[in-house]
Write a protein that holds these residues in place. Structure first.
Motif, short mmCIF file in Angstrom:
data_model
loop_
_atom_site.label_atom_id
_atom_site.label_comp_id
_atom_site.label_asym_id
_atom_site.label_seq_id
_atom_site.Cartn_x
_atom_site.Cartn_y
_atom_site.Cartn_z
N LYS A 1 -12.40 -0.53 -2.72
CA LYS A 1 -11.20 -1.92 -3.14
C LYS A 1 -10.23 -1.72 -4.66
CE LYS A 1 -9.65 -6.71 -4.27
NZ LYS A 1 -10.23 -7.88 -4.12
N ASP A 2 -11.02 -1.78 -5.82
CA ASP A 2 -10.64 -0.71 -6.86
C ASP A 2 -9.70 0.44 -6.39
OD1 ASP A 2 -11.93 -3.06 -7.89
OD2 ASP A 2 -13.28 -1.60 -9.09
N LYS B 1 -21.80 -4.99 -0.81
CA LYS B 1 -20.42 -5.55 -1.44
C LYS B 1 -20.04 -5.04 -3.24
CE LYS B 1 -22.12 -10.33 -0.05
NZ LYS B 1 -22.76 -11.48 -1.00
N HIS B 2 -21.24 -4.54 -3.43
CA HIS B 2 -20.61 -2.69 -4.61
C HIS B 2 -20.03 -1.98 -4.55
CE1 HIS B 2 -21.43 -1.47 -8.74
NE2 HIS B 2 -21.19 0.10 -7.58
N LEU C 1 -18.17 -2.03 -1.31
CA LEU C 1 -16.24 -2.65 -0.74
C LEU C 1 -15.92 -3.03 -2.25
CD1 LEU C 1 -18.12 -4.73 2.31
CD2 LEU C 1 -16.48 -2.90 1.85
N GLN C 2 -16.51 -3.06 -3.51
CA GLN C 2 -15.39 -3.54 -4.67
C GLN C 2 -15.12 -2.21 -5.00
OE1 GLN C 2 -14.55 -6.39 -5.60
NE2 GLN C 2 -12.94 -5.31 -7.43
N TYR C 3 -15.55 -1.08 -5.07
CA TYR C 3 -15.72 0.29 -5.28
C TYR C 3 -14.47 0.85 -4.34
CZ TYR C 3 -16.23 5.33 -5.45
OH TYR C 3 -15.72 6.57 -5.78
#
Length: 236
Positions: free
Chosen positions: A173-174, A166-167, A169-171
């Motif tokens: 996404k950013d 999840k971390h 994927l957030q990276y």
């Protein structure tokens, strides 16, 4: 004469107590933790730095660029909001995606593949001291929502529901939001949708940046002149 006081003799520690004391020493705790980490994370780290074998992508071929351009032009003329692409045309569409180097990652290209089992987006680039860094996103589309079911970094496979995944994927996404006009950011924001199958990919909504229409150029107003005035002749 007074006799000197007898020295107190410290009791000898047992062997077990000595081992416990030795292991609880702060320096030894660091060494033991480092040794355990090396054993536990050696295999994942080896997979992380090992480049993955990529599949044979469908295109993009030169003809796919031509047919893609024709479809996009027809789409703009007809003012519709959906286009159907072959896998080769969609990979040609992905070739135009750009992303500035950010947060230690430099994007080289995006590629896509799909079969009966699902679709995979390949984010190929370099970064974090690795010349080849490939993120593989196993994606599915349901109820107009994109979901990442599987994440692979080089040869390391991660469960998409774990905290580490999840971390990451957030990276990603950013990173995608750095190109606010790109279709990936538009999918994240819900401005466009994607549907994929074993043979075709359908894009719907605002998946392309809207180009402002040129304003109509105003022509200067010219007053009508009589033939006599134009020639400088006047009657008597």
């Amino acid at each position: 004469m007074s006799q000197p006081a007898a020295k107190k003799v410290k009791p000898q520690r047992s062997l077990v107590a000595r081992i416990v004391f030795f292991c609880l020493h702060p320096v030894m705790l660091v060494i033991i933790a480092a040794a355990v980490a090396a054993v536990v994370f050696a295999a994942p780290f080896r997979l992380l730095i090992t480049p993955a074998a990529l599949p044979e992508f469908t295109g993009p071929e030169q003809e796919a660029f031509w047919t893609l351009q024709k479809k996009l032009v027809d789409l703009e003329i007809s003012e519709t909001t959906a286009v159907t692409l072959t896998h080769s045309e969609f990979n040609a569409f992905l070739s135009g995606y750009q992303l500035p180097p950010e947060k230690g990652f430099c994007l080289q290209r995006l590629r896509f593949s799909a079969d009966k089992d699902g679709a995979t987006l390949y984010v190929t680039g370099s970064g974090f001291f690795m010349r080849s860094l490939i993120f593989q996103l196993g994606i599915s589309a349901a109820a107009s929502q994109i979901r990442v079911n599987r994440l692979q970094i080089n040869s390391l496979v991660l469960d998409a529901d774990t905290m580490v995944a999840k971390h990451i994927l957030q990276y990603l996404k950013d990173l995608a939001m750095k190109n606010a006009e790109g279709f990936v950011a538009r999918i994240i924001e819900g401005k466009c949708r994607i549907e994929f199958g074993a043979d075709l990919v359908v894009l719907k909504g605002e998946f392309m940046a809207v180009r402002p229409k040129p304003e109509a150029e105003e022509m200067p107003t010219v007053e009508n002149e009589s033939p006599e005035a134009a020639t400088g002749l006047t009657g008597n």
